[in-house]
Design a protein around this motif. Structure first.
Motif, short mmCIF file in Angstrom:
data_model
loop_
_atom_site.label_atom_id
_atom_site.label_comp_id
_atom_site.label_asym_id
_atom_site.label_seq_id
_atom_site.Cartn_x
_atom_site.Cartn_y
_atom_site.Cartn_z
N ALA A 441 0.86 -1.16 0.02
CA ALA A 441 -0.13 -0.06 -0.08
C ALA A 441 0.76 1.26 -0.10
O ALA A 441 0.41 2.34 -0.62
CB ALA A 441 -0.71 0.16 1.25
N LYS A 442 1.91 1.22 0.98
CA LYS A 442 2.83 2.25 0.68
C LYS A 442 3.53 2.64 -0.74
O LYS A 442 3.52 3.71 -0.92
CB LYS A 442 4.07 2.14 2.02
CG LYS A 442 4.75 3.30 2.31
CD LYS A 442 5.82 3.02 3.32
CE LYS A 442 6.55 4.23 3.38
NZ LYS A 442 7.70 4.20 4.59
N VAL A 443 3.88 1.58 -1.37
CA VAL A 443 4.68 1.78 -2.68
C VAL A 443 3.49 2.16 -3.60
O VAL A 443 4.03 3.13 -4.20
CB VAL A 443 4.93 0.30 -2.94
CG1 VAL A 443 5.56 0.31 -4.59
CG2 VAL A 443 6.15 -0.11 -2.32
N LYS A 444 2.42 1.79 -3.51
CA LYS A 444 1.26 2.28 -4.61
C LYS A 444 1.15 3.91 -4.44
O LYS A 444 0.93 4.64 -5.21
CB LYS A 444 0.07 1.53 -4.56
CG LYS A 444 0.49 -0.12 -4.86
CD LYS A 444 -0.67 -1.08 -4.73
CE LYS A 444 -1.85 -0.64 -5.68
NZ LYS A 444 -2.97 -1.91 -5.41
N THR A 445 1.13 4.10 -2.90
CA THR A 445 0.55 5.55 -2.64
C THR A 445 1.89 6.25 -3.11
O THR A 445 1.80 7.59 -3.89
CB THR A 445 0.54 5.64 -0.96
OG1 THR A 445 -0.76 4.91 -0.67
CG2 THR A 445 0.07 7.14 -0.95
#
Length: 583
Positions: A441-445
């Motif tokens: 989720a952090k990577v995609k954000t």
């Protein structure tokens, strides 16, 4: 990994050769007109890292090999790959050793281990086992001139399931999406579930048969009968009027045996009527199946007439064919159910006949014993009565033992059901949606924010900044996919996305590959000012993270600092200077 230099070596007599071209610490530009040899040099960098490049005929005919010098941590390597080989052959030389690789797998594994990258066992598109190659990771860092600008990720070989997602998961140190080991584990668990299902079916059938054989009995009533017989036996042994007591005990047993015999005969008659009824139903179903088959055969004959079905793809009878198939399957399932019931009844039928024979014989023996007691005055008849009661006790104990076995079977059945439930839970755990991984989720954000920023840097027109992702990392811009974009907009979107990927990796400390190679797109309409703004922003990124950008251009000329390198052709050619010297 950082790149130091590239050199193309010519053949012995007639050939094309370059000098050793050293890359800048931050930005390196190959600048020159079309046809001066920029692309073969950029291709050779990827080629020496294991990428399956296709060169023009002149390179194969006149060039012997490409030599790439690069570093991993504090070690320097020189990768040499000859142009003449169709198979994968690459020599890797370091200060410590010289290694020769004859396939992509071994070379990829060696480099990825040196880069401390995961080398997971992945699932192919054919659901087989495979491993990542450098050639499947490099398209993230290398924009090929021919097809690199057609997709967000282009690889000459797409054999890994969800390959783009899997490669980025390796780069970002995320768990693999389609692990072969997990798949193998899932297959093993599925086999275990299948075995448990079969075992449960067998146990369920054994319990049904056992219960059918003793459906009129329970442990409590058997215990009562055993206690009554024991009391009669004790009374018989202790009675002073042995003859009368013996006769009373024998008559009570005969009475119970006759009641049992009536119940058995009644059950047998019911089963025989039921069997006759089931056989009649089977005959009727078979008649219906034969009728269906005749109808289907008639349909085939009708269909063969061109006047009725002139087209090969005639679908006049398609609905009736579907109905026929479903109806036939339903009828056959009914026959299987009836046959299963008949088999169960047959086992119970044989058991009842045996019990009838046993009860009849017991009544006959008891009557004989009763007559003997009446006729005889000696104690032997009493002993026979005691013996008969003891025999009855023994049979009741056997019946109780059989009922206890049913309890044990049921306990084992429940235990196996629990095992199956646990196996299903394990299987569900392996299939759990991995979108919930916090780092993903952090990577995609991060990637979303960087992508929007680079779209602005490149002044990309008509793009919706409401960016979402499908299949982990494939961006959707509003309601548009990349395939819907055209011309300059598509080129800018790809450049923006690649730059966003790289910046996200650097920001999230995924620094295995510290370079990116952008070949010149064949057709683009990016204004000089937009390219300049783009490269200036790349420079900022390079300075911040000590990252290398290597690109080529025909018109745009970048003026950098001491940490940048501008490479230009210097060997005379027929129309303009060339990067490769002909001799």
């Amino acid at each position: 990994m950082k790149l130091l230099s590239i050199k193309i070596k010519g053949r012995d007599i007639i050939g094309l050769e370059s000098e050793e071209l050293t890359f800048g610490k931050h930005i390196t530009e190959f600048y020159g007109p079309n046809g001066c040899g920029k692309t073969p040099l950029l291709q050779s960098i990827a080629y020496c890292l294991g990428y399956p490049c296709k060169f023009r005929d002149d390179i194969y005919k006149l060039c012997k090999s490409a030599i790439l010098t690069f570093t991993i941590a504090n070690d320097t390597f020189q990768a040499t790959r000859e142009f003449e080989h169709t198979d994968f052959i690459l020599t890797l030389q370091s200060e410590k050793e010289t290694l020769k690789f004859y396939n992509q797998a071994d070379y990829s594994k060696y480099i990825m281990e040196r880069l401390s990258l995961a080398y997971p066992s992945l699932l192919t598109t054919q659901n087989k086992q495979s491993y990542p190659y450098l050639s499947t990771i490099l398209p993230i860092f290398y924009l090929d001139q021919d097809l690199g600008y057609s997709k967000f990720y282009y690889s000459p070989s797409n054999f890994i399931k969800d390959q783009f997602s899997e490669m980025l998961r390796i780069i970002f140190s995320l768990p693999e999406k389609h692990s072969f080991d997990a798949k193998k584990k899932a297959i093993n668990i599925s086999e275990e579930i299948k075995y448990l299902d079969n075992s449960l079916a067998v146990q369920r059938r054994d319990i049904e048969i056992a219960k059918d054989a003793h459906n009129d009995k329970n442990i409590e009533s058997i215990d009562d009968s055993i206690n009554n017989l024991k009391n009669e036996l004790n009374q018989l042994k202790n009675s002073k009027s042995l003859k009368n007591d013996s006769l009373f005990s024998i008559e009570e047993i005969i009475k119970k045996q006759k009641e049992n015999l009536r119940d058995l005969n009644s059950e047998l008659n019911f089963m025989e009527r039921r069997e006759s009824s089931l056989i009649q139903i089977m005959k009727e179903i078979n008649t219906e199946i034969n009728t269906l088959n005749l109808n289907e055969e008639a349909k085939r004959i009708f269909r063969s007439f061109e006047e009725i079905c002139p087209s090969v793809d005639c679908k006049m009878f398609s609905r009736s064919s579907e109905s026929y198939a479903k109806h036939l399957l339903y009828l056959k399932d009914q026959i299987k159910d009836i046959e299963r019931s008949l088999n169960l009844d047959s086992n119970r039928h044989d058991k009842i006949k045996q019990e009838i024979q046993y009860s009849s014989k017991t009544i006959e023996d008891l009557n004989t014993l009763r007559n003997n007691i009446i006729e005889e005055e000696d104690i032997s008849s009493v002993i026979d009565a005691i013996s008969e009661i003891t025999s009855m006790l023994f049979k009741l104990q056997l019946d109780k033992s059989e009922l206890n076995k049913i309890v044990i079977l049921e306990d084992k059945y429940v235990e196996m059901l629990n095992k199956r439930e646990n196996a299903l839970d394990k299987l569900a755990g392996l299939d759990k949606n991995r979108q919930s991984i916090p780092r993903l989720a952090k990577v995609k954000t991060t990637l979303r924010d960087k992508f929007i920023n680079w779209l602005k840097v490149l002044k990309t027109p008509n793009i919706d900044f409401n960016v979402t992702f499908e299949n982990d990392f494939n961006p959707i811009m509003g309601y548009e996919t990349l395939d819907q974009l055209k011309g300059s907009t598509k080129v800018r979107a790809i450049l923006a996305y690649r730059s966003a990927l790289i910046e996200s990796m650097l920001e999230l400390d995924s620094k295995s590959f510290m370079f990116a190679i952008f070949d010149t797109p064949k057709q683009h309409e990016i204004h000089y000012e937009d390219i300049d703004n783009f490269v200036i922003n790349l420079k900022v990124l390079s300075e911040k993270y000590d990252f290398q950008f290597i690109f080529s251009s025909t018109e745009y000329k970048y003026s950098g600092d001491k940490n940048d390198t501008l490479l230009t052709p210097k060997y005379p050619g027929e129309q303009h200077d060339m990067f490769l010297m002909r001799y």
